[in-house]
Write a protein that holds these residues in place. Sequence first.
Motif, mmCIF file in Angstrom:
data_model
loop_
_atom_site.group_PDB
_atom_site.id
_atom_site.type_symbol
_atom_site.label_atom_id
_atom_site.label_comp_id
_atom_site.label_asym_id
_atom_site.label_seq_id
_atom_site.Cartn_x
_atom_site.Cartn_y
_atom_site.Cartn_z
ATOM 1 N N ALA A 83 0.643 -1.239 0.225
ATOM 2 C CA ALA A 83 -0.377 -0.053 0.030
ATOM 3 C C ALA A 83 1.165 1.259 -0.138
ATOM 4 O O ALA A 83 0.412 2.100 -1.003
ATOM 5 C CB ALA A 83 -0.785 0.032 1.187
ATOM 6 N N ASN A 86 2.694 1.515 -3.327
ATOM 7 C CA ASN A 86 2.160 1.843 -4.917
ATOM 8 C C ASN A 86 1.151 2.989 -4.452
ATOM 9 O O ASN A 86 0.666 3.732 -5.869
ATOM 10 C CB ASN A 86 0.992 0.331 -4.627
ATOM 11 C CG ASN A 86 1.768 0.075 -5.310
ATOM 12 O OD1 ASN A 86 1.461 -0.570 -6.342
ATOM 13 N ND2 ASN A 86 2.407 -1.482 -4.378
ATOM 14 N N MET A 87 0.412 3.411 -3.431
ATOM 15 C CA MET A 87 -0.493 4.891 -3.133
ATOM 16 C C MET A 87 0.009 5.615 -3.231
ATOM 17 O O MET A 87 -0.939 7.217 -2.959
ATOM 18 C CB MET A 87 -1.812 4.466 -2.365
ATOM 19 C CG MET A 87 -2.697 3.228 -2.768
ATOM 20 S SD MET A 87 -3.355 2.444 -1.779
ATOM 21 C CE MET A 87 -3.778 1.450 -2.931
ATOM 22 N N ILE A 167 -4.623 4.016 5.418
ATOM 23 C CA ILE A 167 -3.889 3.474 5.613
ATOM 24 C C ILE A 167 -3.722 2.398 6.757
ATOM 25 O O ILE A 167 -3.220 3.294 7.355
ATOM 26 C CB ILE A 167 -2.679 3.425 4.937
ATOM 27 C CG1 ILE A 167 -3.099 3.416 3.273
ATOM 28 C CG2 ILE A 167 -2.341 1.769 4.953
ATOM 29 C CD1 ILE A 167 -1.727 4.104 2.561
ATOM 30 N N VAL A 186 -7.662 0.905 3.427
ATOM 31 C CA VAL A 186 -6.879 0.249 2.768
ATOM 32 C C VAL A 186 -6.436 -0.770 4.609
ATOM 33 O O VAL A 186 -5.632 0.060 5.609
ATOM 34 C CB VAL A 186 -5.569 0.846 2.046
ATOM 35 C CG1 VAL A 186 -4.688 -0.708 1.811
ATOM 36 C CG2 VAL A 186 -5.287 1.499 1.265
ATOM 37 N N THR A 188 -5.488 -3.831 6.782
ATOM 38 C CA THR A 188 -4.222 -5.002 5.990
ATOM 39 C C THR A 188 -4.172 -6.284 6.855
ATOM 40 O O THR A 188 -4.457 -5.386 8.408
ATOM 41 C CB THR A 188 -3.116 -4.558 5.832
ATOM 42 O OG1 THR A 188 -2.980 -4.060 6.930
ATOM 43 C CG2 THR A 188 -2.569 -3.521 4.397
ATOM 44 N N MET A 204 -5.061 -7.819 2.322
ATOM 45 C CA MET A 204 -5.066 -6.341 1.611
ATOM 46 C C MET A 204 -6.697 -5.966 1.391
ATOM 47 O O MET A 204 -7.542 -6.693 0.457
ATOM 48 C CB MET A 204 -4.019 -6.587 0.522
ATOM 49 C CG MET A 204 -4.491 -4.699 0.125
ATOM 50 S SD MET A 204 -4.298 -3.535 -1.087
ATOM 51 C CE MET A 204 -1.657 -3.607 -0.274
ATOM 52 N N LEU A 206 -9.344 -2.702 0.063
ATOM 53 C CA LEU A 206 -9.204 -1.472 -0.586
ATOM 54 C C LEU A 206 -11.005 -1.256 -0.738
ATOM 55 O O LEU A 206 -11.247 -1.854 -1.049
ATOM 56 C CB LEU A 206 -8.834 -1.912 -1.920
ATOM 57 C CG LEU A 206 -6.973 -2.229 -1.973
ATOM 58 C CD1 LEU A 206 -5.973 -2.013 -3.336
ATOM 59 C CD2 LEU A 206 -7.069 -2.002 -1.160
ATOM 60 N N ALA A 210 -9.702 3.944 -2.537
ATOM 61 C CA ALA A 210 -8.338 3.094 -2.699
ATOM 62 C C ALA A 210 -8.063 2.678 -3.916
ATOM 63 O O ALA A 210 -7.357 2.777 -4.652
ATOM 64 C CB ALA A 210 -8.156 2.405 -1.533
#
Length: 389
Positions: A83, A86-87, A167, A186, A188, A204, A206, A210
């Motif tokens: 996360a 990538n984000m 996140i 997000v 996890t 994960m 989303l 997200a």
Amino acid sequence: MNPSAQPSRRPERPWFSSGPTAKRPGWSPDALAGALVGRGIRAPSALARVQQSVDLTRQVLGIPDDFRVALIPGSDTGAVEAALWNMLGERPVQVLDFENFGHTWAEDVVKHLKIDAEVLKAPYGQVPDLSKVRPDADLVFPWNGTTSGVRMPGPGFIAADRTGLTICDATSAAFAMDLPWDRLDVTTFSFQKALGGEAGIGFMVLSPRAVERLNTFDPGRSIPKVLRLRKDGRADEAIFEGALINTFSLLTVEDWLDGLRWAARVGGVPELIRRTQSNFEILSEWVARTPWIDFLAADPTVRSETSVCLQFVDPRVTGLDDQERTAFVKRFCSALEREGVALDIAGHRSAPPGLRVWCGCTVDAADVEALTPWLDWAFAASMVEPQPA
């Protein structure tokens, strides 16, 4: 208390580790008998088994239908890292740093991703000033501090009309605490936490917001294959439709399915939370009547009910230096391990020297009840000065 006067009753299952946690009651290796060992990870039957684990996780947790889910290599750590890599970078970032893993995420964001994030810090046993959380910033945080015994007090600090993403590392909160899906973008967790699964696979979840970030934001950085969530400039739909980034253990998947079936059978998340609360209340009652121990989290509104962190408050222990306190905790825990009544209850290596007792749903209340007299015994035994060799 006479240190030789051991309690007569022992926990039937002495597993109080905070990860991997205790298996569900009644578990045995026979639960893995149906595992598709020796099969290719992309064989139709193997993919169907993986998809079954995803579907049952969604069902038990009540994940909204429009949220996407994926299995990620590297346990919860891999899922959080995926996360972050990538984000993040599209807007300002804040990180809540109040225990070991929040601190790790803060270091990763600042030192490795080179993002000038605002890190909201608090010492072990406390939460940061949540009034400083910005709705326009991406927020990275643990819902439950596994190493500090502190959890979020509720979802109120997250704005419903936020423009940033949240996140959330929920690895020791999922299946034991209410997760506010409408405030989490997000989320996890890992197999080896609340349901006692085997290690190595992260989960994960989303939100649509997200997914939109993945579809519209290019972080402009090289991302290792095992963390890569995008393909051809958009979210890699295959990952969110059951494809695996790398090869997973089908024994681990089978074990996860076994835990999920148990969770569904006993009543789902409401019953898992009730079991956790019951365990926590038993331990809390013991703490209240025991003068030499206390919670690391002074504020009861933020105390974790799963990874319960305790500190020694007896002057004979608090008067020791750090090295001596660490040796005392080791002596205390070793006495319990030798008797086979409590395994792996020393605090995390990064936390202040103390104890950490897992009270999650796979632990039986009767075992927590049986544990507490042994804690009294171990303290008395550990206060006896060790004799020279």
